[in-house]
Design a protein around this motif. Structure first.
Motif, PDB file in Angstrom:
ATOM      1  N   LEU A  59     -11.898   5.283   1.337  1.00 47.70           N
ATOM      2  CA  LEU A  59     -11.065   6.044   0.403  1.00 47.70           C
ATOM      3  C   LEU A  59      -9.861   6.641   1.118  1.00 47.70           C
ATOM      4  O   LEU A  59      -8.715   6.555   0.623  1.00 47.70           O
ATOM      5  CB  LEU A  59     -11.900   7.155  -0.241  1.00 47.70           C
ATOM      6  CG  LEU A  59     -11.124   8.180  -1.079  1.00 47.70           C
ATOM      7  CD1 LEU A  59     -10.466   7.502  -2.279  1.00 47.70           C
ATOM      8  CD2 LEU A  59     -12.035   9.311  -1.531  1.00 47.70           C
ATOM      9  N   GLU A  60     -10.086   7.250   2.277  1.00 45.71           N
ATOM     10  CA  GLU A  60      -8.982   7.849   3.022  1.00 45.71           C
ATOM     11  C   GLU A  60      -7.970   6.795   3.460  1.00 45.71           C
ATOM     12  O   GLU A  60      -6.753   7.032   3.425  1.00 45.71           O
ATOM     13  CB  GLU A  60      -9.524   8.604   4.232  1.00 45.71           C
ATOM     14  CG  GLU A  60     -10.309   9.858   3.862  1.00 45.71           C
ATOM     15  CD  GLU A  60     -10.894  10.562   5.075  1.00 45.71           C
ATOM     16  OE1 GLU A  60     -11.037   9.897   6.122  1.00 45.71           O
ATOM     17  OE2 GLU A  60     -11.198  11.758   4.984  1.00 45.71           O
ATOM     18  N   ALA A  61      -8.450   5.614   3.864  1.00 43.29           N
ATOM     19  CA  ALA A  61      -7.537   4.534   4.258  1.00 43.29           C
ATOM     20  C   ALA A  61      -6.728   4.044   3.057  1.00 43.29           C
ATOM     21  O   ALA A  61      -5.529   3.760   3.170  1.00 43.29           O
ATOM     22  CB  ALA A  61      -8.334   3.385   4.870  1.00 43.29           C
ATOM     23  N   HIS A  62      -7.394   3.969   1.906  1.00 42.35           N
ATOM     24  CA  HIS A  62      -6.702   3.537   0.689  1.00 42.35           C
ATOM     25  C   HIS A  62      -5.605   4.541   0.318  1.00 42.35           C
ATOM     26  O   HIS A  62      -4.481   4.137  -0.017  1.00 42.35           O
ATOM     27  CB  HIS A  62      -7.709   3.413  -0.457  1.00 42.35           C
ATOM     28  CG  HIS A  62      -7.083   3.034  -1.766  1.00 42.35           C
ATOM     29  ND1 HIS A  62      -6.823   1.724  -2.120  1.00 42.35           N
ATOM     30  CD2 HIS A  62      -6.639   3.793  -2.807  1.00 42.35           C
ATOM     31  CE1 HIS A  62      -6.255   1.703  -3.316  1.00 42.35           C
ATOM     32  NE2 HIS A  62      -6.145   2.941  -3.751  1.00 42.35           N
ATOM     33  N   LEU A  63      -5.913   5.828   0.387  1.00 51.21           N
ATOM     34  CA  LEU A  63      -4.926   6.849   0.049  1.00 51.21           C
ATOM     35  C   LEU A  63      -3.790   6.881   1.064  1.00 51.21           C
ATOM     36  O   LEU A  63      -2.627   7.086   0.700  1.00 51.21           O
ATOM     37  CB  LEU A  63      -5.598   8.221  -0.027  1.00 51.21           C
ATOM     38  CG  LEU A  63      -6.617   8.425  -1.154  1.00 51.21           C
ATOM     39  CD1 LEU A  63      -7.270   9.794  -1.037  1.00 51.21           C
ATOM     40  CD2 LEU A  63      -5.937   8.274  -2.514  1.00 51.21           C
ATOM     41  N   ALA A  64      -4.115   6.693   2.351  1.00 51.53           N
ATOM     42  CA  ALA A  64      -3.089   6.735   3.391  1.00 51.53           C
ATOM     43  C   ALA A  64      -2.073   5.613   3.220  1.00 51.53           C
ATOM     44  O   ALA A  64      -0.896   5.776   3.576  1.00 51.53           O
ATOM     45  CB  ALA A  64      -3.741   6.663   4.772  1.00 51.53           C
ATOM     46  N   ALA A  65      -2.511   4.479   2.659  1.00 52.49           N
ATOM     47  CA  ALA A  65      -1.607   3.344   2.466  1.00 52.49           C
ATOM     48  C   ALA A  65      -1.006   3.305   1.070  1.00 52.49           C
ATOM     49  O   ALA A  65      -0.180   2.429   0.781  1.00 52.49           O
ATOM     50  CB  ALA A  65      -2.360   2.041   2.734  1.00 52.49           C
ATOM     51  N   ALA A  66      -1.386   4.243   0.205  1.00 48.74           N
ATOM     52  CA  ALA A  66      -0.925   4.217  -1.187  1.00 48.74           C
ATOM     53  C   ALA A  66       0.542   4.635  -1.284  1.00 48.74           C
ATOM     54  O   ALA A  66       0.994   5.513  -0.540  1.00 48.74           O
ATOM     55  CB  ALA A  66      -1.787   5.135  -2.045  1.00 48.74           C
ATOM     56  N   PRO A  67       1.302   4.040  -2.198  1.00 45.99           N
ATOM     57  CA  PRO A  67       2.722   4.406  -2.351  1.00 45.99           C
ATOM     58  C   PRO A  67       2.920   5.792  -2.943  1.00 45.99           C
ATOM     59  O   PRO A  67       4.019   6.345  -2.869  1.00 45.99           O
ATOM     60  CB  PRO A  67       3.260   3.320  -3.298  1.00 45.99           C
ATOM     61  CG  PRO A  67       2.067   2.857  -4.071  1.00 45.99           C
ATOM     62  CD  PRO A  67       0.906   2.960  -3.131  1.00 45.99           C
ATOM     63  N   TYR A  68       1.870   6.363  -3.538  1.00 47.50           N
ATOM     64  CA  TYR A  68       1.999   7.669  -4.170  1.00 47.50           C
ATOM     65  C   TYR A  68       1.598   8.821  -3.261  1.00 47.50           C
ATOM     66  O   TYR A  68       1.614   9.978  -3.687  1.00 47.50           O
ATOM     67  CB  TYR A  68       1.181   7.732  -5.473  1.00 47.50           C
ATOM     68  CG  TYR A  68      -0.229   7.193  -5.353  1.00 47.50           C
ATOM     69  CD1 TYR A  68      -1.240   7.933  -4.732  1.00 47.50           C
ATOM     70  CD2 TYR A  68      -0.558   5.956  -5.872  1.00 47.50           C
ATOM     71  CE1 TYR A  68      -2.524   7.452  -4.616  1.00 47.50           C
ATOM     72  CE2 TYR A  68      -1.850   5.461  -5.775  1.00 47.50           C
ATOM     73  CZ  TYR A  68      -2.827   6.198  -5.145  1.00 47.50           C
ATOM     74  OH  TYR A  68      -4.101   5.715  -5.042  1.00 47.50           O
ATOM     75  N   LEU A  69       1.247   8.553  -2.007  1.00 51.63           N
ATOM     76  CA  LEU A  69       0.958   9.642  -1.077  1.00 51.63           C
ATOM     77  C   LEU A  69       2.269  10.277  -0.629  1.00 51.63           C
ATOM     78  O   LEU A  69       3.222   9.576  -0.280  1.00 51.63           O
ATOM     79  CB  LEU A  69       0.184   9.132   0.135  1.00 51.63           C
ATOM     80  CG  LEU A  69      -0.212  10.201   1.167  1.00 51.63           C
ATOM     81  CD1 LEU A  69      -1.282  11.125   0.590  1.00 51.63           C
ATOM     82  CD2 LEU A  69      -0.701   9.559   2.458  1.00 51.63           C
ATOM     83  N   ARG A  70       2.337  11.602  -0.645  1.00 52.49           N
ATOM     84  CA  ARG A  70       3.562  12.289  -0.265  1.00 52.49           C
ATOM     85  C   ARG A  70       3.908  11.986   1.189  1.00 52.49           C
ATOM     86  O   ARG A  70       3.055  12.109   2.066  1.00 52.49           O
ATOM     87  CB  ARG A  70       3.411  13.802  -0.442  1.00 52.49           C
ATOM     88  CG  ARG A  70       4.727  14.563  -0.320  1.00 52.49           C
ATOM     89  CD  ARG A  70       4.518  16.044  -0.481  1.00 52.49           C
ATOM     90  NE  ARG A  70       3.881  16.612   0.696  1.00 52.49           N
ATOM     91  CZ  ARG A  70       3.530  17.896   0.819  1.00 52.49           C
ATOM     92  NH1 ARG A  70       3.738  18.723  -0.184  1.00 52.49           N
ATOM     93  NH2 ARG A  70       2.958  18.334   1.915  1.00 52.49           N
TER      94      ARG A  70
END
Length: 283
Positions: A59-70
């Protein structure tokens, strides 16, 4: 040495520009604080009770690579025990006394950029994350986001209206001040015209003086605004009053330009008015 009426023009213009600067500075600060509140809104992802460390890492890896992470931020993991401790020792003791286990779940929080803070985009983010392994739910304060956006729009309109009103009043006040300042020179202006001097030649020294006075008044106003900022920053350091340097520099440049423009136009109009008047009307 400047004459008293010229000093009166400079200080009157500086005072008006200072008030305009306060409105502009408050606009910059309000916009910056609103943006910070919006971008610091936490999106909370609750993990299922039986989720594995691998699920959390995925989950953290997915969020870190997501375009919507600030940009510049990283997902933050908060364990259930740490979350319970943050809620106070008394709550943990009460649960122990009742024989209850920790009801909280592990969570991962993250922030999104300002342009992602809309109901549609946040809903799409929540739907995407909800489908990942080990995720129990995604939560965010939807009404809070919409309230901040609505209040920010209202505040911007209010401050824009105040700035427009102040600018209009400033123009009237400075125009009347300049008219009174040049009243003593009305015969000199008209005499120069009668002996053959062109309007441009007659106006030039007054307009150059107006530019100089506008610059001085703008610098005085900027000095007042900056001094007030430093004083408030020393008294309330938590306000972070210099966190938007580019916007503040634009504000200072705008005060200088506005001071020159208002004073230049006022002098130009007044000199032209005296040039158009008949000699009998000057008395």
């Amino acid at each position: 040495m400047p004459r008293p009426n010229q000093l009166y023009v400079v200080f009157s213009l500086a005072l008006v520009l200072f008030l305009l600067g306060l409105v502009g500075w408050w606009t910059v600060q309000a916009t910056h604080l609103t943006r910070e509140l919006q971008e610091n809104l936490d999106i909370i992802v609750e993990l299922e009770a039986g989720s594995t460390p691998e699920d959390r890492q995925a989950l953290e890896a997915h969020l870190a690579a997501a375009p919507y992470l600030r940009p510049g931020s990283t997902p933050a993991f908060v364990g259930r025990d740490a979350a319970l401790e943050s809620m106070g020792e008394d709550l943990g003791n009460d649960l122990d006394d009742l024989g209850l286990s920790n009801p909280l779940l592990d969570v991962v929080t993250f922030n999104v950029p300002l342009h992602w803070l809309s109901s549609e985009r946040l809903g799409a983010i929540a739907t995407e994350i909800q489908g990942l392994p080990g995720v129990a739910g995604v939560y965010y304060q939807e009404n809070f986001v919409e309230r901040i956006a609505a209040n920010a729009r209202k505040l911007s309109l209010l401050l824009l209206g105040l700035a427009g009103l102040f600018t209009f009043v400033a123009g009237l006040l400075i125009h009347n001040t300049v008219r009174l300042s040049l009243y003593a020179n009305r015969f000199t202006i008209k005499t120069q015209e009668l002996v053959g001097a062109t309007w441009g030649f007659i106006s030039r020294p007054y307009l150059w003086s107006a530019i100089f006075q506008g610059l001085v008044a703008g610098l005085l106003a900027i000095g007042g605004v900056v001094g007030l900022q430093y004083w408030l920053q020393s008294v309330f350091p938590e306000l972070n009053l210099f966190t938007a340097p580019q916007e503040l520099l634009l504000l200072y440049a705008g005060l200088l330009l506005l001071g020159v423009m208002i004073n230049f136009l006022s002098h130009w109009v007044v000199v032209r008015r005296y040039l158009r008047m008949r000699v009998d009307d000057l008395y």
